[in-house]
Design an enzyme around this catalytic site. Structure first.
Site, PDB file in Angstrom:
ATOM      1  N   ARG A 106       0.882  -1.177   0.000  1.00 27.51           N
ATOM      2  CA  ARG A 106       0.000   0.000   0.000  1.00 27.51           C
ATOM      3  C   ARG A 106       0.907   1.209   0.000  1.00 27.51           C
ATOM      4  O   ARG A 106       1.707   1.401   0.923  1.00 27.51           O
ATOM      5  CB  ARG A 106      -0.906  -0.011   1.233  1.00 27.51           C
ATOM      6  N   HIS A 133      -7.341   0.793  -6.484  1.00 22.83           N
ATOM      7  CA  HIS A 133      -7.560  -0.094  -5.326  1.00 22.83           C
ATOM      8  C   HIS A 133      -8.206  -1.391  -5.847  1.00 22.83           C
ATOM      9  O   HIS A 133      -9.371  -1.686  -5.549  1.00 22.83           O
ATOM     10  CB  HIS A 133      -8.451   0.614  -4.296  1.00 22.83           C
ATOM     11  N   GLN A 136     -10.047  -4.108  -3.598  1.00 25.23           N
ATOM     12  CA  GLN A 136     -11.353  -3.679  -3.097  1.00 25.23           C
ATOM     13  C   GLN A 136     -12.428  -3.886  -4.155  1.00 25.23           C
ATOM     14  O   GLN A 136     -13.523  -4.369  -3.856  1.00 25.23           O
ATOM     15  CB  GLN A 136     -11.295  -2.209  -2.671  1.00 25.23           C
ATOM     16  N   ASP A 229     -17.254   6.940  -1.453  1.00 27.15           N
ATOM     17  CA  ASP A 229     -16.009   6.778  -0.691  1.00 27.15           C
ATOM     18  C   ASP A 229     -15.759   8.108   0.028  1.00 27.15           C
ATOM     19  O   ASP A 229     -16.441   9.109  -0.237  1.00 27.15           O
ATOM     20  CB  ASP A 229     -14.872   6.461  -1.681  1.00 27.15           C
ATOM     21  N   CYS A 269     -16.215   1.241   0.540  1.00 27.18           N
ATOM     22  CA  CYS A 269     -15.041   0.413   0.857  1.00 27.18           C
ATOM     23  C   CYS A 269     -14.639   0.510   2.322  1.00 27.18           C
ATOM     24  O   CYS A 269     -13.930  -0.350   2.824  1.00 27.18           O
ATOM     25  CB  CYS A 269     -13.884   0.771  -0.067  1.00 27.18           C
ATOM     26  N   ARG A 297     -13.186  -9.071   1.265  1.00 32.11           N
ATOM     27  CA  ARG A 297     -11.790  -8.747   0.944  1.00 32.11           C
ATOM     28  C   ARG A 297     -10.921  -9.975   1.205  1.00 32.11           C
ATOM     29  O   ARG A 297     -10.063 -10.339   0.411  1.00 32.11           O
ATOM     30  CB  ARG A 297     -11.292  -7.570   1.821  1.00 32.11           C
TER      31      ARG A 297
HETATM   32  N1  NVA Z   1      -9.997   6.393  -1.356  1.00 31.88           N
HETATM   33  C1  NVA Z   1      -9.606   6.011  -0.021  1.00 31.88           C
HETATM   34  C2  NVA Z   1      -9.819   4.553   0.186  1.00 31.88           C
HETATM   35  C3  NVA Z   1      -9.453   4.046   1.551  1.00 31.88           C
HETATM   36  C4  NVA Z   1      -9.606   2.549   1.672  1.00 31.88           C
HETATM   37  C5  NVA Z   1      -8.162   6.390   0.213  1.00 31.88           C
HETATM   38  O1  NVA Z   1      -7.349   6.234  -0.715  1.00 31.88           O
HETATM   39  O2  NVA Z   1      -7.828   6.858   1.309  1.00 31.88           O
HETATM   40  N1   CP Z   2     -11.130  -0.491   2.369  1.00 25.71           N
HETATM   41  C1   CP Z   2      -9.870  -0.523   2.814  1.00 25.71           C
HETATM   42  O1   CP Z   2      -8.923  -0.736   2.051  1.00 25.71           O
HETATM   43  O2   CP Z   2      -9.744  -0.340   4.152  1.00 25.71           O
HETATM   44  P1   CP Z   2      -8.404  -0.097   4.987  1.00 25.71           P
HETATM   45  O3   CP Z   2      -7.884   1.264   4.621  1.00 25.71           O
HETATM   46  O4   CP Z   2      -8.819  -0.198   6.413  1.00 25.71           O
HETATM   47  O5   CP Z   2      -7.399  -1.149   4.616  1.00 25.71           O
END
Ligand code: NVA
Ligand code: CP
Length: 313
Positions: A106, A133, A136, A229, A269, A297
């Site tokens: 990540r 992502h 997800q 989101d 998500c 997931r």
């Molecule tokens: N769009 C959000 C998703 C978090 C799971 C982010 O990138 O923070």
């Molecule tokens: N939806 C998702 O990826 O959640 P986290 O940021 O908690 O991993």
């Protein structure tokens, strides 16, 4: 390795046929998990998880999932590894991939995960970047299929469907566009001005897979699935106040759900901010499938990890 090195860097890293296989496999893996049946297909394999941003679901789903497959995990963050002290991503990839069998990352820019993958001896999975992502969206599609009933072919129930995206033109939105382009459904996108999706990032083959609406209510009309989101994604915190103002009308509430199909699902998500991108009534209401989405997931990622390491079983 018994087969060619394969990474999962964006939704387009796999084909429709591979997704059909993975959804069937995830359904089997989930069934075995629920029945407390052992499924140790990755015994003695190690997954490295690298987090440059915070996480709850991604960490727990990959970590628990890997243990359930009989393997183990190594957890690294920017703060507690040399990544935070400027060791080049290429060098990190060369080292980490000599000691582990699989890597989940990540991070911020997609360029970083691409560089890691280019220098890795083992498969690399995108656990979220600024652009995409994919894990997800895989879970979301599996959840939709589950709620609509696994048809003869798992992808059949997605074809011709309408997904309403209400909110930021972010990593989730880009990945929805990639999925629609590949799997034959349409995304109705409504974002505030200045936060539009950029189809060039998604690299679409066919721009007909999405339609843009200024008014989020219109985007939701007749939708099979309404999804949103956070207004501010990780890495964009400095824009938080400006975004709160710009996104004020992009809250999925019961009025928006009322113009979607009567059996429309709501997805997010997570993590969610009730009263911002979604009302409590919707996310905690009967059309919401957010907890199934989160659980799934783990099941789809178990199928994915197994597939990247072993191929079709
Ligand atoms: N769009 C959000 C998703 C978090 C799971 C982010 O990138 O923070
Ligand atoms: N939806 C998702 O990826 O959640 P986290 O940021 O908690 O991993």
């Amino acid at each position: 390795m018994t087969h060619a090195l394969k990474h999962y860097l964006q939704f387009t890293s796999l084909t429709a046929d591979e997704y059909a296989y993975l959804f069937q496999r995830a359904a089997l893996i989930k069934k075995k998990f629920k029945a407390y049946e052992k499924h140790h297909t990755l015994a003695d394999r190690t997954l490295a998880m690298i987090f440059e941003k915070a996480s709850t679901r991604t960490r727990v789903s990959f970590e628990a999932g890997m243990y359930q497959l009989g393997g183990s995990v190594v957890h690294l963050t920017t703060g507690d590894s040399q990544l935070g002290r400027s060791e080049p991503i290429e060098d990190s990839a060369k080292v980490i991939s000599r000691m582990t069998d699989l890597v989940m990352i990540r991070t911020y820019g997609q360029d970083k995960i691409n560089s890691f993958a280019a220098n890795s001896r083992v498969p690399v999975i995108n656990g979220l970047t600024n652009e995409f992502h994919p894990c997800q969206i895989m879970a979301d599609l599996f959840t939709f299929i589950e709620h609509r009933g696994l048809a003869v072919h798992p992808l059949e129930c997605l074809q011709g469907k309408v997904v309403a995206w209400v909110g930021d033109g972010n990593n989730m939105a880009n990945t929805w566009l990639q999925a629609a382009d590949m799997l034959g459904f349409t995304v109705h996108v409504s974002t505030p001005s200045g936060y539009e999706v950029n189809p060039a990032i998604a690299g679409l083959r066919n721009n007909d897979c999405y339609k843009v609406f200024d008014n989020p209510m219109q985007a939701c009309e007749g939708a099979d699935l309404v999804t949103t989101d956070v207004w501010t994604s990780m890495g964009f915190e400095a824009e938080n106040e400006a975004r709160k103002k710009a996104f004020a009308d992009w809250c999925v509430d019961s009025e928006m759900m009322a113009v979607a199909k009567p059996n429309a699902l709501f997805m997010h998500c997570l993590p969610a901010h009730r009263g911002e991108e979604v009302s409590a009534e919707v996310i905690d209401g009967p059309q919401s499938v957010v907890w199934d989405e989160a659980e799934n997931r783990m099941h789809v990622q178990k199928a994915l990890m197994e597939y990247l390491l072993l191929g079709r079983q």
